[in-house]
Scaffold this motif. Structure first.
Motif, mmCIF file in Angstrom:
data_model
loop_
_atom_site.group_PDB
_atom_site.id
_atom_site.type_symbol
_atom_site.label_atom_id
_atom_site.label_comp_id
_atom_site.label_asym_id
_atom_site.label_seq_id
_atom_site.Cartn_x
_atom_site.Cartn_y
_atom_site.Cartn_z
ATOM 1 N N LYS A 158 0.834 -1.199 0.000
ATOM 2 C CA LYS A 158 0.000 0.000 0.000
ATOM 3 C C LYS A 158 0.877 1.261 0.000
ATOM 4 N N PHE A 159 1.921 1.244 0.802
ATOM 5 C CA PHE A 159 2.855 2.374 0.897
ATOM 6 C C PHE A 159 3.491 2.672 -0.463
ATOM 7 N N ILE A 160 3.980 1.637 -1.141
ATOM 8 C CA ILE A 160 4.617 1.800 -2.453
ATOM 9 C C ILE A 160 3.598 2.278 -3.489
ATOM 10 N N ASN A 161 2.405 1.682 -3.484
ATOM 11 C CA ASN A 161 1.384 2.046 -4.473
ATOM 12 C C ASN A 161 0.860 3.464 -4.272
ATOM 13 N N GLU A 162 0.669 3.880 -3.025
ATOM 14 C CA GLU A 162 0.196 5.250 -2.773
ATOM 15 C C GLU A 162 1.186 6.289 -3.260
ATOM 16 N N ARG A 163 2.459 5.962 -3.226
ATOM 17 C CA ARG A 163 3.494 6.891 -3.659
ATOM 18 C C ARG A 163 3.809 6.770 -5.151
ATOM 19 N N LYS A 164 3.196 5.787 -5.795
ATOM 20 C CA LYS A 164 3.380 5.567 -7.241
ATOM 21 C C LYS A 164 4.859 5.409 -7.602
ATOM 22 N N TRP A 165 5.565 4.604 -6.784
ATOM 23 C CA TRP A 165 6.991 4.376 -7.006
ATOM 24 C C TRP A 165 7.256 3.391 -8.146
ATOM 25 N N VAL A 166 6.243 2.662 -8.565
ATOM 26 C CA VAL A 166 6.408 1.696 -9.662
ATOM 27 C C VAL A 166 5.282 1.908 -10.673
ATOM 28 N N LEU A 167 5.552 1.504 -11.909
ATOM 29 C CA LEU A 167 4.504 1.533 -12.924
ATOM 30 C C LEU A 167 3.550 0.385 -12.645
ATOM 31 N N GLY A 168 2.271 0.633 -12.767
ATOM 32 C CA GLY A 168 1.296 -0.409 -12.488
ATOM 33 C C GLY A 168 1.149 -0.616 -10.998
ATOM 34 N N LYS A 169 0.621 -1.777 -10.632
ATOM 35 C CA LYS A 169 0.351 -2.069 -9.230
ATOM 36 C C LYS A 169 1.443 -2.965 -8.659
ATOM 37 N N PHE A 170 2.026 -2.539 -7.545
ATOM 38 C CA PHE A 170 3.042 -3.336 -6.860
ATOM 39 C C PHE A 170 2.364 -4.350 -5.951
ATOM 40 N N ARG A 171 2.909 -5.569 -5.933
ATOM 41 C CA ARG A 171 2.473 -6.576 -4.967
ATOM 42 C C ARG A 171 3.606 -7.570 -4.735
ATOM 43 N N TRP A 172 3.530 -8.242 -3.593
ATOM 44 C CA TRP A 172 4.534 -9.232 -3.227
ATOM 45 C C TRP A 172 4.112 -10.620 -3.697
ATOM 46 N N GLN A 173 5.104 -11.485 -3.886
ATOM 47 C CA GLN A 173 4.846 -12.898 -4.137
ATOM 48 C C GLN A 173 4.104 -13.483 -2.949
ATOM 49 N N GLU A 174 3.354 -14.537 -3.195
ATOM 50 C CA GLU A 174 2.861 -15.336 -2.080
ATOM 51 C C GLU A 174 4.058 -16.093 -1.527
ATOM 52 N N GLY A 175 4.005 -16.422 -0.283
ATOM 53 C CA GLY A 175 5.070 -17.214 0.323
ATOM 54 C C GLY A 175 6.246 -16.371 0.772
ATOM 55 N N TYR A 176 7.139 -17.027 1.483
ATOM 56 C CA TYR A 176 8.327 -16.383 2.036
ATOM 57 C C TYR A 176 9.231 -17.472 2.586
ATOM 58 N N GLY A 177 10.459 -17.109 2.879
ATOM 59 C CA GLY A 177 11.369 -17.999 3.585
ATOM 60 C C GLY A 177 11.633 -17.438 4.960
ATOM 61 N N THR A 178 11.696 -18.313 5.943
ATOM 62 C CA THR A 178 12.035 -17.901 7.296
ATOM 63 C C THR A 178 13.079 -18.856 7.836
ATOM 64 N N PHE A 179 14.133 -18.298 8.402
ATOM 65 C CA PHE A 179 15.256 -19.099 8.878
ATOM 66 C C PHE A 179 15.614 -18.644 10.290
ATOM 67 N N SER A 180 15.817 -19.608 11.187
ATOM 68 C CA SER A 180 16.088 -19.277 12.584
ATOM 69 C C SER A 180 17.576 -19.357 12.893
#
Length: 152
Positions: A81-103
């Motif tokens: 939302k922060f990136i899209n409100e500022r129009k920092w990218v062309l089109g709509k920015f979104r993240w991939q589903e999923g992530y990696g987490t390492f302890s």
């Protein structure tokens, strides 16, 4: 009265949708500060953060009062939302589903912070995909290469 104590250190890694090179480098510091606020407002301790053009590494002292999926959802939703409100990218920015987490253990904190803070140097020698697969292998995570991320 008894209390609950924990010491959990997690590195979180995720990427923009389709692994596009769209995270705006010129706004990196502002985005990192914004993300820091999200993490701290949820009572976790930020130890290191580094947004690259095609992924992010976040290292936190994790408070188990919030589930990890909730925290990551909060980070992804609010930063998109922060990136899209500022129009920092062309089109709509979104993240991939999923992530990696390492302890990590307490004795590894400085090494992980150094690793995250020197991402630019690492990526002169290898891609994010290569880095991510190395991390999965190092932590002996079973994975299906077809379902890591959507790569362009």
């Amino acid at each position: 009265m008894a209390n609950t104590y924990s010491r959990i250190y997690l590195q979180i890694v995720f990427s923009p949708y389709a692994h596009e090179n769209v995270i705006p480098v010129k706004h990196k510091e502002e985005l990192q500060k914004y993300t820091t606020g999200i993490i701290q407002n949820r009572k976790h301790k930020l130890l290191a953060i580094n947004y690259m053009h095609d992924h992010v590494h976040i290292f936190i002292g994790y408070k188990p009062s919030q589930s990890l999926p909730e925290l990551i959802r909060d980070i992804k939703t609010n930063t998109s939302k922060f990136i899209n409100e500022r129009k920092w990218v062309l089109g709509k920015f979104r993240w991939q589903e999923g992530y990696g987490t390492f302890s990590y253990g307490h004795s590894q904190i400085n090494d992980v912070i150094h690793y995250i803070n020197t991402q630019e140097e690492h990526h002169r020698k290898s891609t994010f995909r290569e880095e991510y697969i190395r991390m999965l292998d190092k932590f002996e995570v079973d994975y299906d290469p077809d379902y890591l991320f959507e790569w362009i």
